[in-house]
Design an enzyme around this catalytic site. Structure first.
Site, PDB file in Angstrom:
ATOM      1  N   ARG A 154      -2.085  -6.099  -8.185  1.00 28.88           N
ATOM      2  CA  ARG A 154      -1.005  -7.067  -7.944  1.00 28.88           C
ATOM      3  C   ARG A 154      -0.956  -8.139  -9.014  1.00 28.88           C
ATOM      4  NH1 ARG A 154      -2.997  -7.894  -1.915  1.00 28.88           N
ATOM      5  NH2 ARG A 154      -4.866  -7.419  -3.083  1.00 28.88           N
TER       6      ARG A 154
ATOM      7  N   HIS B  80       0.843  -1.210   0.000  1.00 29.46           N
ATOM      8  CA  HIS B  80       0.000   0.000   0.000  1.00 29.46           C
ATOM      9  C   HIS B  80       0.878   1.260   0.000  1.00 29.46           C
ATOM     10  CE1 HIS B  80      -2.985  -2.666   2.402  1.00 29.46           C
ATOM     11  NE2 HIS B  80      -3.523  -2.507   1.217  1.00 29.46           N
TER      12      HIS B  80
ATOM     13  N   SER C 295      -2.800  -7.830   3.109  1.00 29.09           N
ATOM     14  CA  SER C 295      -3.155  -7.664   4.524  1.00 29.09           C
ATOM     15  C   SER C 295      -3.633  -8.995   5.109  1.00 29.09           C
ATOM     16  CB  SER C 295      -4.254  -6.610   4.679  1.00 29.09           C
ATOM     17  OG  SER C 295      -3.797  -5.360   4.239  1.00 29.09           O
TER      18      SER C 295
ATOM     19  N   LYS D 258     -18.049  -6.313   8.479  1.00 28.14           N
ATOM     20  CA  LYS D 258     -16.754  -6.953   8.245  1.00 28.14           C
ATOM     21  C   LYS D 258     -15.966  -7.009   9.552  1.00 28.14           C
ATOM     22  CE  LYS D 258     -13.210  -6.741   4.674  1.00 28.14           C
ATOM     23  NZ  LYS D 258     -12.703  -5.973   3.545  1.00 28.14           N
TER      24      LYS D 258
HETATM   25  P1  ADP Z   1      -9.734  -4.035   0.131  1.00 15.48           P
HETATM   26  O1  ADP Z   1     -10.287  -4.106   1.489  1.00 15.48           O
HETATM   27  O2  ADP Z   1     -10.532  -3.207  -0.846  1.00 15.48           O
HETATM   28  O3  ADP Z   1      -9.247  -5.363  -0.427  1.00 15.48           O
HETATM   29  P2  ADP Z   1      -7.032  -3.397   0.783  1.00 15.48           P
HETATM   30  O4  ADP Z   1      -6.856  -2.649   2.045  1.00 15.48           O
HETATM   31  O5  ADP Z   1      -6.607  -4.818   0.774  1.00 15.48           O
HETATM   32  O6  ADP Z   1      -8.474  -3.138   0.279  1.00 15.48           O
HETATM   33  O7  ADP Z   1      -6.232  -2.674  -0.399  1.00 15.48           O
HETATM   34  C1  ADP Z   1      -6.495  -1.374  -0.861  1.00 15.48           C
HETATM   35  C2  ADP Z   1      -5.803  -1.164  -2.203  1.00 15.48           C
HETATM   36  O8  ADP Z   1      -4.435  -1.499  -2.111  1.00 15.48           O
HETATM   37  C3  ADP Z   1      -6.333  -2.015  -3.354  1.00 15.48           C
HETATM   38  O9  ADP Z   1      -6.275  -1.248  -4.545  1.00 15.48           O
HETATM   39  C4  ADP Z   1      -5.368  -3.155  -3.443  1.00 15.48           C
HETATM   40  O10 ADP Z   1      -5.310  -3.718  -4.756  1.00 15.48           O
HETATM   41  C5  ADP Z   1      -4.089  -2.437  -3.113  1.00 15.48           C
HETATM   42  N1  ADP Z   1      -3.065  -3.329  -2.575  1.00 15.48           N
HETATM   43  C6  ADP Z   1      -3.207  -4.255  -1.626  1.00 15.48           C
HETATM   44  N2  ADP Z   1      -2.050  -4.901  -1.397  1.00 15.48           N
HETATM   45  C7  ADP Z   1      -1.139  -4.359  -2.244  1.00 15.48           C
HETATM   46  C8  ADP Z   1       0.235  -4.619  -2.533  1.00 15.48           C
HETATM   47  N3  ADP Z   1       0.921  -5.584  -1.920  1.00 15.48           N
HETATM   48  N4  ADP Z   1       0.828  -3.844  -3.466  1.00 15.48           N
HETATM   49  C9  ADP Z   1       0.126  -2.884  -4.101  1.00 15.48           C
HETATM   50  N5  ADP Z   1      -1.170  -2.612  -3.899  1.00 15.48           N
HETATM   51  C10 ADP Z   1      -1.801  -3.345  -2.993  1.00 15.48           C
END
Ligand code: ADP
Length: 156
Positions: free
Chosen positions: A91, A18, A129, A42
């Protein structure tokens, strides 16, 4: 006109992936709002306050990046903050399939809002995450997946 982007997600917790997307997108925008979506249905591992604290610490060096929480539709949150871009990270192909539908939906709901995708750097493409939460549940070391600013935090 100022260019404002919203980077929405659960951030449970924020990872190096992120952080990398937000920092690489920074030259394109006057402001990036990292927006923690709050969904009562959630179950999260970290509270909204903890997730907000982690993100604030991650970007404490960058005043152009701010953190907010929101409930409801992302497009409504964008309107409220005069944001004209939605930023998302990709990703892999699975992310792409999922994100394409969401972006099309948001385009129908709010035609002036553009979704901008950035490809994850290879070094971070395996980080999610959910895997970080799994490692933590089994008392593994999660520090290497999280922003460097969080290396002195205790997580359990
Ligand atoms: P959600 O709850 O919508 O899945 P996340 O908190 O997992 O959201 O992720 C928010 C954003 O960050 C999304 O666009 C996701 O694709 C991106 N993201 C998550 N992990 C990574 C990563 N390792 N590298 C780049 N972007 C990521």
């Amino acid at each position: 006109m100022k260019n404002i982007a919203i980077f929405p997600g659960s951030f449970d917790p924020i990872t190096k992936g992120h952080e990398n997307i937000v920092r690489r997108a920074l030259p394109l925008f006057d402001k990036i709002i990292v927006a923690i979506g709050h969904n009562a249905d959630k179950r999260n591992l970290f509270s909204i306050e903890q997730r907000m604290d982690f993100i604030k610490k991650t970007f404490a060096d960058t005043p152009k990046i701010i953190v907010e929480t929101y409930e409801g539709l992302t497009v409504d949150f964008c309107k409220k903050h005069n944001a004209n871009f939605l930023l998302r990270g990709l990703r892999n192909a699975t992310d792409f399939e999922f994100e394409r539908d969401i972006a099309s939906f948001n385009k129908d709901l709010s035609p002036n809002l553009e979704t901008l995708f950035m490809l994850t750097e290879l070094a971070y493409s395996h980080i999610s995450s959910s895997v970080v939460r799994e490692v933590l549940r089994h008392n593994g070391d999660i520090a290497k997946f999280l922003p460097n600013a969080l290396k002195n935090e205790t997580f359990n």
